[in-house]
Design an enzyme around this catalytic site. Structure first.
Site, short mmCIF file in Angstrom:
data_model
loop_
_atom_site.label_atom_id
_atom_site.label_comp_id
_atom_site.label_asym_id
_atom_site.label_seq_id
_atom_site.Cartn_x
_atom_site.Cartn_y
_atom_site.Cartn_z
N LYS A 53 61.20 79.76 24.56
CA LYS A 53 60.63 78.64 23.38
C LYS A 53 61.86 78.44 22.49
O LYS A 53 61.81 77.15 22.22
CB LYS A 53 59.50 79.50 22.81
N GLU A 76 68.58 87.47 26.73
CA GLU A 76 68.39 88.07 28.12
C GLU A 76 68.39 86.64 28.95
O GLU A 76 68.69 86.45 29.67
CB GLU A 76 67.07 88.74 28.33
N GLY A 107 54.44 82.76 22.29
CA GLY A 107 55.20 82.96 23.45
C GLY A 107 54.34 83.49 24.50
O GLY A 107 54.00 83.26 25.47
N ARG A 108 53.34 84.38 23.83
CA ARG A 108 52.38 85.19 24.58
C ARG A 108 50.99 84.33 25.07
O ARG A 108 50.17 84.76 25.76
CB ARG A 108 52.08 86.30 24.07
N GLU A 135 51.65 93.31 21.42
CA GLU A 135 52.51 92.15 20.47
C GLU A 135 51.54 91.42 19.55
O GLU A 135 51.86 91.18 18.36
CB GLU A 135 53.36 91.19 21.20
N HIS A 152 44.35 107.53 42.62
CA HIS A 152 45.00 108.77 43.08
C HIS A 152 46.22 109.07 42.33
O HIS A 152 46.91 109.83 42.76
CB HIS A 152 45.68 108.33 44.37
N LYS A 161 66.70 93.97 18.23
CA LYS A 161 67.57 92.82 18.36
C LYS A 161 68.72 92.72 17.63
O LYS A 161 69.89 92.36 18.12
CB LYS A 161 66.78 91.38 18.24
O1 F6P Z 1 61.15 89.26 21.68
C1 F6P Z 1 59.86 88.95 21.53
C2 F6P Z 1 59.55 87.45 22.02
O2 F6P Z 1 60.01 86.69 20.78
C3 F6P Z 1 58.22 87.23 22.45
O3 F6P Z 1 57.46 86.75 21.50
C4 F6P Z 1 58.61 85.95 23.39
O4 F6P Z 1 57.55 85.71 24.17
C5 F6P Z 1 59.80 86.41 23.90
O5 F6P Z 1 60.46 86.93 22.93
C6 F6P Z 1 60.72 85.22 24.67
O6 F6P Z 1 61.11 84.28 23.62
P1 F6P Z 1 61.52 82.76 24.05
O7 F6P Z 1 60.57 82.19 24.81
O8 F6P Z 1 62.07 82.18 22.69
O9 F6P Z 1 62.68 83.20 24.80
#
Ligand code: F6P
Length: 549
Positions: A208, A214, A269-270, A355, A386, A506
């Site tokens: 987003k 990452e 995002g979620r 979240e 199990h 972060k």
């Molecule tokens: O760190 C949490 C978060 O902001 C989530 O809410 C989001 O889904 C995810 O990181 C990824 O963010 P982006 O889509 O901006 O890379």
């Protein structure tokens, strides 16, 4: 400290009093008092059947919960969301994931602009692209058709796509390979591209913000891997597309914005898996089935907005969650799909629920004096039986369970589907009714083992059934949980749509990375534990690099 507004509400206090009387009433007694409750404590719509008769509630509990919802303004908050008001107050944003699945022609306005038209414009571009890739007319840099799709993202830009791919794998193009990379641990990327031919591989970079550490690290690794394999920088044009709200950063990364699929800041995002973030899903199952999934979401949206609370699936699930969390002190919820294709559903729900509702202050910034979001966890049945079900049956904590099952399995194998569902039903029954000491004795059990073999029961669960796992059903199921999370957030008076809690880690990581990578021993100003761990890590890493044990 004075009590919060919520706890001062007469409706909350009535529930507290009610809990004191019904709280310990056993489900055996509830069923004895109302033998038909298995036929009345149910709700059904949009292809989903919800049995909540094994929750520790009676008709009064449900009435009081509905009254609480009204006192908390649930109808008004719901309308505010659907109307595009800025209900994500701490980020000053509208929350309009419902617009992502609104049918073409419906209007939802944000600041006088119809966002549904924007959504469908992107959906059409996605569909055209998906047809090209699936049909083999989108060619890679060397002229080969695309056979592998690697989606790079994290959190909401990964969990939804992975879950949906796994859930709908049976509907996917089996001639294509789909892989997902999220973790900054290099192993994730290396394993994802293992054995893939770069000439046939398309990367979808989903972010987003397009600033997430990452995702950008993995996207850089993918870029380098692709260029190395195809020996040409220009290969990026045919092997990378982006999904983002941030065209500037996408261009800076080197992806042509004509190969970017957009979405908007009013999509959390979620809550984004049915936006362009779901491009990998559409590539896997095709645009028509993707549209079926959107229709499932939308049908649940309509149900949620217009169905009386007595029969409203997300409202019932949300309120029962509040009851278990706040009045029966259950701190977690186990989500137990008896459907192997839903194996990533609990992980997906963890972000959606935790979240969203893992908050400790209300919208006004006041500390809450009641529990908010519970811990969600789970595994597909029967595997969990199990492993951790022991604790659910006989441990000291109450773990309300959501069982999810289907009338038909997607891979019929002898009687195995009946066996699967027999297990689902048996678990709910065992949890609710248990087995008394007398029943255990009557089986001839030695006295020394009676206590061990007794099941106290009275452990609440809900069961959700649908005819089979289709794209439509999946959409409805996800929207059911989305809206039940919303219901709970409204009751608790929190912002279910921000996520400030992920920021501190972060920020600290940025300082720490400089300290880990500094050539000379850095001057450290953390606490003694973190300082020492940093030094120890540097030693371990340097020793490993020098080949020392
Ligand atoms: O760190 C949490 C978060 O902001 C989530 O809410 C989001 O889904 C995810 O990181 C990824 O963010 P982006 O889509 O901006 O890379």
């Amino acid at each position: 400290m004075s009590q919060s507004r919520l706890r001062r509400l007469p409706q909350w206090q009535a529930l507290q009093q009610h809990a004191a009387s019904i709280g310990e009433t056993h489900l055996r007694e509830l069923f004895a008092a109302d033998p038909q409750r298995g036929e009345t404590f149910i709700a059904e719509d949009v292809g989903l059947y919800l049995d909540y008769s094994k929750q520790r509630v009676d008709a009064d509990t449900l009435r009081l919960l509905r009254e609480l919802a009204a006192a908390c303004g649930l109808p008004q908050h719901t309308e505010a969301m659907f109307r595009g008001e800025r209900i994500n107050r701490t980020e000053d944003r509208a929350v309009l994931h419902v617009a992502l699945r609104a049918p073409a022609g419906e209007r939802i306005e944000l600041d006088g602009h119809d966002v549904v038209a924007d959504v469908h414009e992107v959906l059409e571009r996605m569909a055209a692209f998906a047809e090209q890739v699936r049909g083999g007319s989108w060619l890679g840099h060397t002229g080969k058709r695309i056979r592998n799709v690697v989606s790079i993202g994290i959190g909401g830009s990964d969990l939804g796509p992975v879950m949906a791919y796994e859930a709908l794998r049976d509907y996917s193009d089996r001639d294509m390979t789909f892989r997902f990379v999220s973790n900054v641990d290099g192993t994730d990327f290396v394993e994802a591209v293992h054995g893939l031919d770069a000439a046939e591989t398309l990367f979808i970079v989903c972010s987003k913000t397009f600033t997430t550490l990452e995702t950008l690290s993995n996207a850089q690794a993918a870029r380098a891997w692709c260029i190395r394999a195809l020996a040409d920088e220009k290969a990026v044009a045919k092997h990378f597309v982006a999904v983002s709200t941030n065209a500037g950063e996408v261009a800076k990364f080197g992806i042509d914005t004509s190969h970017m699929f957009g979405f908007w800041d009013w999509v959390g995002g979620r809550y984004s898996m049915e936006s362009a973030i779901g491009l990998s899903t559409m590539l896997a199952i095709g645009p028509d089935r993707f549209a079926e999934m959107l229709a499932g979401f939308h049908a649940m949206d309509v149900h949620f907005r217009h169905t009386p609370y007595e029969r409203n699936l997300p409202v019932l699930m949300g309120l029962l969650g509040v009851w278990n969390n706040n009045f029966l002190d259950a701190a977690s919820v186990a989500v137990l799909p008896y459907e192997q294709y839903l194996k990533r559903f609990p992980a997906y729900l963890q972000q959606l629920t935790m979240e969203s509702n893992g908050k400790r202050v209300t919208l006004d910034g006041a500390a809450v004096d009641y529990a908010t979001g519970p811990i969600y966890w789970g595994e597909p049945g029967t595997n969990g039986q199990h492993s951790f079900y022991q604790l659910i049956h006989q441990g000291t904590r109450i773990v309300p369970c959501d069982f999810i099952g289907f009338g038909q399995g997607l891979n019929p194998l002898g009687q195995q589907h009946d066996l699967l569902i027999a297990n689902l039903l048996a678990q709910g029954e065992a949890l609710a009714f248990g087995k008394t000491a007398d029943e255990v004795r009557a089986e001839g059990t030695a006295e020394a083992l009676v206590a061990h073999r007794t099941f106290e029961g009275n452990r609440p669960s809900s069961t959700i059934l649908a005819h089979k796992l289709t794209p439509h059903v999946l959409g409805a199921l996800i929207a059911l949980y989305e809206h039940s999370v919303f219901v709970q957030g409204v009751i608790w008076g929190i912002d279910s749509f921000d996520q400030w809690g992920v920021e501190l880690g972060k920020q600290l990581a940025k300082t720490t990375i400089a300290e880990l990578t500094a050539k000379d021993e850095p001057v450290l100003a953390h606490d003694s534990s973190t300082n020492r761990l940093i030094r120890r890590y540097r030693q371990l890493r340097d020793a490993a690099a020098a080949g020392k044990p």
